[in-house]
Design an enzyme around this catalytic site. Structure first.
Site, short mmCIF file in Angstrom:
data_model
loop_
_atom_site.label_atom_id
_atom_site.label_comp_id
_atom_site.label_asym_id
_atom_site.label_seq_id
_atom_site.Cartn_x
_atom_site.Cartn_y
_atom_site.Cartn_z
N CYS A 54 -109.04 -73.06 45.11
CA CYS A 54 -109.16 -72.81 46.55
C CYS A 54 -109.30 -74.10 47.34
O CYS A 54 -110.20 -74.90 47.09
CB CYS A 54 -110.38 -71.92 46.78
SG CYS A 54 -110.83 -71.73 48.51
N TYR A 190 -100.86 -70.50 54.82
CA TYR A 190 -101.16 -69.10 54.55
C TYR A 190 -100.48 -68.19 55.56
O TYR A 190 -100.05 -67.08 55.22
CB TYR A 190 -102.68 -68.88 54.59
CG TYR A 190 -103.40 -69.46 53.40
CD1 TYR A 190 -103.57 -68.72 52.23
CD2 TYR A 190 -103.90 -70.76 53.43
CE1 TYR A 190 -104.22 -69.25 51.13
CE2 TYR A 190 -104.55 -71.30 52.33
CZ TYR A 190 -104.71 -70.54 51.19
OH TYR A 190 -105.34 -71.08 50.10
#
Length: 324
Positions: A54, A190
């Site tokens: 992440c 994203y």
């Protein structure tokens, strides 16, 4: 029970136009050196729950390493694979190299930690999580705030207290620059990858590469984003750039240009990466395995590409070139 709750993946947060809209982090308390907030900076009181894959959690690992807080704040690392129930922990450290079982409570899922903090919690089960062992609750799960705490509130216990990644003289510019590239770049990859309409994808794609072009020009003027010293702005950008060619170009369709096609951005990324403490936090196995296996609507078969060939140890020009 936490196990009865349906996991809500971030990629499900889309507007009626198919645009990915990231939700704000839910826990926003602050650790301070003097304890005035109710959360006093103390050794061995707090734990960071992270994923090595992440980019948001990666920020916290970098600042922890640079400030040499490894003996002050422990880290627990989730499995790189996120299934329909969210982040999970391996049974033991041999199952997924780099990941660790939960050493505090023996829980199996990060969602159980959220439910331990707030009974009936129904939001996102995200990392990073800054956990208070004393109060048994989540202090904060917003990476941009956690890195500020790690930078300045634990200096009494830091082995590198002189390092200031958020100096008061540059603080406003650091925040301004970081917030400027957050939505088009950090969140922009994203927004491209999780878009559910051509219109939404195209808009995010254009904004992403326009901002990368701007950053390329900015880095022609100084070694780092805000002058000649590394700051939190660089760390906030770096964790996206280091994943760009390995994941975002293909998986999230951010394929106008690769990072290596931007001379300044690419050399800058190598410069930051070659800081030994930072290099040690980068795990491309976790990065690639997570993205290509955890998003079945994007990559249904979960096949992980073997390429591209990356070498961020190659020489860079950031310390040898001149700046205007």
């Amino acid at each position: 029970m936490a196990s009865d709750k349906v996991h809500k993946a971030a990629m499900d947060d889309v507007s009626v136009k198919g645009e990915f809209v990231r939700k704000d982090s839910a826990f926003r308390d602050f650790v301070t050196a003097d304890g005035s907030t109710g959360f006093k900076a103390e050794p061995n009181r707090y734990v960071l729950y992270v994923s090595l894959a992440c980019p948001w959690a990666h920020r916290t690992l970098i600042v922890r390493a640079l400030k040499k807080l490894e003996d002050v704040i422990d880290v627990i690392v989730v499995d790189h694979y996120m299934d329909g129930e969210g982040w999970r922990f391996p049974e033991d450290e041999s199952v997924v190299p780099g990941a660790t079982p939960d050493k505090l409570y023996g829980i199996k899922r990060i969602r159980e930690l959220y439910s331990k903090a707030v009974e009936g919690y129904s939001g996102r089960f995200t990392v990073p999580v800054l956990w208070d062992k004393q109060k048994e609750t989540i202090v904060n799960n917003e990476s941009k705030e956690i890195i500020v705490m790690l930078n300045q509130e634990f200096n009494e216990f830091s082995k590198n207290p002189e390092l200031d990644l958020f100096p008061s003289s540059k603080r406003n510019e650091i925040v301004e620059v970081s917030e400027d590239f957050y939505n088009p770049v950090n969140n922009g990859v994203y927004r491209c990858g999780f878009a559910r309409s051509q219109e939404a994808y195209s808009a995010a794609f254009v904004e992403l590469f326009e901002k990368l072009d701007e950053l390329e020009m900015r880095l022609d003027k100084s070694r780092f984003l805000v002058g000649d010293e590394l700051t939190l702005a660089d760390i906030r950008l770096f964790t996206t750039l280091i994943r760009f060619d390995a994941v975002y170009v293909l998986h999230f369709k951010c394929n106008k240009k690769m990072l290596r096609e931007y001379p300044n951005l690419y050399n800058y990324t190598k410069d930051v990466y070659q800081t030994e403490e930072i290099k040690a936090t980068v795990n491309f196995d976790h990065i690639k395995m997570h993205y290509f296996r955890s998003h079945p609507t994007i990559n249904p078969l979960g096949i992980v590409p073997l390429g591209p060939s990356l070498n961020f140890d190659e020489p860079h020009d950031r310390t040898t070139r001149s700046y205007p």
